[in-house]
Scaffold this motif. Structure first.
Motif, PDB file in Angstrom:
ATOM      1  N   TYR A   5      -1.996  -1.680   6.421  1.00  0.00           N
ATOM      2  CA  TYR A   5      -0.882  -0.730   6.447  1.00  0.00           C
ATOM      3  C   TYR A   5      -1.430   0.691   6.529  1.00  0.00           C
ATOM      4  O   TYR A   5      -2.268   1.096   5.731  1.00  0.00           O
ATOM      5  N   ASP A  26       2.461   3.397  10.479  1.00  0.00           N
ATOM      6  CA  ASP A  26       3.466   2.436  10.027  1.00  0.00           C
ATOM      7  C   ASP A  26       4.621   3.086   9.278  1.00  0.00           C
ATOM      8  O   ASP A  26       5.484   2.391   8.744  1.00  0.00           O
ATOM      9  N   SER A  63       6.942  -0.793  13.017  1.00  0.00           N
ATOM     10  CA  SER A  63       5.734  -1.550  12.708  1.00  0.00           C
ATOM     11  C   SER A  63       5.568  -1.718  11.201  1.00  0.00           C
ATOM     12  O   SER A  63       5.127  -2.778  10.725  1.00  0.00           O
ATOM     13  N   GLY A  64       5.942  -0.702  10.429  1.00  0.00           N
ATOM     14  CA  GLY A  64       5.879  -0.817   8.982  1.00  0.00           C
ATOM     15  C   GLY A  64       6.836  -1.863   8.441  1.00  0.00           C
ATOM     16  O   GLY A  64       6.514  -2.591   7.489  1.00  0.00           O
TER      17      GLY A  64
END
Length: 224
Positions: free
Chosen positions: A184, A189, A199-200
């Motif tokens: 992460y 993200d 994306s996170g």
């Protein structure tokens, strides 16, 4: 039917225009969980930054079960008194919990936050003696890069959280500590150093999905 309840802060409720990791997790369960399930909770809205209130339903993909117990600016401190009633009323079987950053940032230190975790777990078990809980550690945000004491509190709390989960785990009501989202990166993200972008969202959903699969055999590896 297994009934999942997402519980969290601003990273879980999300804001207008977002999918949320809750949506990503629902899609994953649709594709991998072998039996009937439901997403439950007493709330459904997103946070509206203009109104500064959780009054939006403008999800990027609104056609999914949007139920949750999450709030912008709410943490273990706020959810501990609510969780028993929410679990009981919504007949939740599994809690997916992501809390702590807001507590440490504004309300309580690491030790006090850990005590609120214990109160939360006790309350959840009052609502359902067989409740299962998967808990995500606090993901360090951009403040940790410039505020060393805050970063130390986050690290200290995550250690206390792991100990608390281990201490309170029991066969009738198992607790599972999820691993932090793999790789992460707050620069790629999140959209502001704290809140997940698309994306996170996938990475947070993946963290819960992998915990459920590896810990309890629910679902499968995340392929979102």
């Amino acid at each position: 039917m297994l009934r999942f309840m997402p519980v969290g802060d601003s990273m879980t409720i999300g804001s207008a225009g977002e999918h949320t990791w809750r949506y990503r997790m629902w899609r994953h369960l649709c594709e991998t969980y072998g039996g009937p399930f439901a997403i439950v909770g007493p709330r459904e809205s997103l946070y509206d930054k203009t109104a500064q209130a959780p009054v939006s339903y403008a999800y990027a993909e609104p056609d999914f079960p949007r139920a949750h117990l999450a709030g912008w600016g709410e943490g273990w401190l706020h959810m501990a008194p609510l969780i028993g009633g929410a679990v009981r009323d919504c007949r939740a079987d599994v809690l997916l919990v992501s809390l702590g950053l807001i507590d440490l940032g504004f309300y309580t230190n690491a030790e006090q936050t850990a005590e609120n975790v214990r109160a939360f777990i006790a309350g959840a078990r009052e609502g359902n003696a067989r409740i299962r809980m998967a808990v995500l550690p606090v993901i360090p945000n951009v403040r940790c890069m410039s505020d060393a004491p805050f970063a130390e509190q986050v690290a200290a709390f995550n250690e206390l959280l792991a100990k608390t989960v281990a201490d309170l785990d029991e066969p009738r009501s198992p607790l599972l500590l999820a691993s932090p989202p793999a790789s992460y990166d707050i620069h790629t993200d999140t959209y502001d150093g704290t809140h997940p972008n698309a994306s996170g969202e996938h990475r947070i959903a993946e963290a819960f999905a992998e915990a459920l699969y590896q810990g309890w055999g629910l679902g499968a590896d995340y392929e979102g």
